[in-house]
Design a protein around this motif. Sequence first.
Motif: not given
Length: 197
Positions: A105-112, A114-118, A120-128, A160-166
Motif C-alpha cells: 500500500g506504500a508509494i515511493n516519494l523519495p525524501f530528496a 521534497l527538498d526546497p531546492a528541487n 519540482y517540489r511545488d508540483e509534488i505538494l500539489k499532488a499531495l 522528508a517530514i522536516r521538508y514538508l513542515l518547512q
Amino acid sequence: MATLPVLAEPVRITQDVDVRTIDLNGTTIVIDRIQDSENRLEGDFARTSRPCPPFCITPMTAAPGVVTLGELEVMDFLETRVSAGEGLLLDSRLPEFFSKGTIPGAINLPFATLDPANPYRDEILKALGATLTGTEWDFSQARQLAVFCNGPWCDQAPLAIRYLLQAGYPAEKLSYYRGGMQVWLQLGLSTHIPSGG
C-alpha cells in the motif's frame, strides 16, 4: 513410548488477528506474518551496527506535533485513511531500495524530492493536495501522510517530514513510522515488490 508431533501455532499479527485485508482503490492488499517460526533476516536489515554518520539512531519523534506510529497503527492508517483516499503511506527511501520491497500500500516519494531546492517540489505538494494561491500554500485539503524509511537508523523519513513542515504542511497531517522496513521485516510482516522491482 512414541512422541506426538507438536502442532505449529499460527504466527498472528495480534492475539486476535491473523491477517489484515485492506481494499485500496479496488486492489486488495493482505498483511500477515511469515508462518515459518525459524525465519531469519539476511542482508542489510540483519545488521546491528553501522557507522554513524550516516547511520545514526534517530529520535522517537520526527518533529513536534508529528505522531509516531507502530506497526498496528500503520495498518490502521492504511485501512482508514489510505483506503478512503484521505491519506498516503509514503516510503521516503530512494527508488532502488523501494524496488526491492516495501510495505503493501506504500508509494515511493523519495525524501530528496521534497527538498526546497528541487524545482519540482511545488508540483509534488500539489499532488499531495496542497494548493498555491500567489505565494501562499493552503494545506486544508492536503492528505494525511504517514512517512517511513529503512528504520530507526535511517534519517530519510525525518528529513522528508522536516521538508514538508518547512513548506507549511501541518504537523497534525503528518505521522512517522520510525520502525520502518527493518522493524517491519523483523516482525515477519508482508512486503510488496513493486512491478519492475
